[in-house]
Structure formats: structure tokens, C-alpha cells
Design an enzyme around this catalytic site. Sequence first.
Site, PDB file in Angstrom:
ATOM      1  N   LYS A 121      74.555  29.106  18.333  1.00  0.00           N
ATOM      2  CA  LYS A 121      74.068  29.793  17.144  1.00  0.00           C
ATOM      3  C   LYS A 121      73.965  31.137  17.081  1.00  0.00           C
ATOM      4  CE  LYS A 121      69.438  30.608  16.734  1.00  0.00           C
ATOM      5  NZ  LYS A 121      67.960  30.459  16.596  1.00  0.00           N
ATOM      6  N   ASP A 139      68.884  28.051  12.160  1.00  0.00           N
ATOM      7  CA  ASP A 139      67.755  28.781  12.638  1.00  0.00           C
ATOM      8  C   ASP A 139      66.568  27.753  11.859  1.00  0.00           C
ATOM      9  OD1 ASP A 139      67.411  29.557   9.943  1.00  0.00           O
ATOM     10  OD2 ASP A 139      67.027  31.791  10.904  1.00  0.00           O
TER      11      ASP A 139
END
Length: 212
Positions: A121, A139
Amino acid sequence: MTKKERIFNIKTLFLEHYKDAQTELCYTNLYELLIAVMLSAQCTDKRVNMVTPTLFKIYPSTKELSKADITNVAEIIKSVSFFNSKAHNLVAMAKKVESEFNGEIPTTQKDLMSLNGVGQKSANVVLGEFLGMNYMAVDTHVFRVSHRLGLSNSKKAIDTEKDLTKIFKDNLNILHQGFVLFGRYQCKALKPTCNNCFVAAYCVSKANFKPQ
């Protein structure tokens, strides 16, 4: 309306509303962005932006940070969540950049993920934000928005990333930032402002989805 049409319409609307979307983390170069992203894990951008000016002033590059006392780094970032582990990761990251990448922050997903404290990420956020590469990052905001819009049913963030990458295909970096800002300020977890929502017609649930 077909599923393909829904996806196309949602994508089009987000690209119209957030065509110039950028991270709210403050940075001036790739080194600073990477550090800010690493610090932002489970922490607000606002809080990160409060500690990074001092951190960047004392440690302006990986050269200085690689030689830093972890205790001193932890003291600077102590108001950030998990500051002790993040301090260790920051110094370890800098040491590896110095020893294996000639002091230059790497610009591929694989190499970034080889650094301490940098997962997929974080790598995707850095590459999408700084270099405009076609990466999606998920997220809590992106996860919630994508599930409320019925774009994914996956229970994990990494699987949701795969779903969004598959259905959107391109402009992933812009869509990521758009989803983040939309989730942060409009499609909020507890009190979403649905009355003036530009994708209200495509919303399937107001539940507060969270990745497992």
C-alpha cells in the site's frame, strides 16, 4: 443499468470531481514523501505533517537518517501512532537505501517493498503520487467507499486493491486520491453527508465497512 455501466459512471464522476487530487501529506521530494507515507500508517495526515518539518530539518536525506540515533528519531515523532516501531523502520530504511540503492529512493514497487516498513500500500501511494504511476492503494477510506458503492465485496484491503485495479484498469493513482479525499470529508465513517453526494445514486449501503 449493467455492472459495466455502473463502474464506468462511477469512474467518470470521480475523475471529474477529483481530477487534480493530491495527497495532503506535506513533502518536497521523494525521500520526504516516503517518510510521510510510512508515518501515516494508522495515523492522520494532519498529525504526520506536524512532526515531519523537524524530522526533515534534522535528517534531510537518507545519509543523515541512516546514522541517526533511533531514540532521537522516536522523540521527534512520538506523537505519531506506533512511533517506536516507525522510528526503527525509518532508520533501517535509510540504511538500506544508502547501502543498496546508492542513497537514492528506489522507484519500483518491488524495490520499495524491500525497504523496512514499506508494504504494498505504501509503495503504491508513493509511486502513484510522486511519479503518477498506475497503482491503486487501499486505506480505510478507499475500502469504505468502494464497499459502499458496491465495487468490491472483499474483506481484506489487499483483495479490494485487486478488485479496483481489475475493474478500473487505468487512472488508478487519481482514483485512489479521489476515494481518499471523498471518504475523508464526505463519505465519512459515522456521519456521511449523503444529501449532496455526487455518487448517491450508486450507493448500496451506508454501513461502516472496515478491512479485516
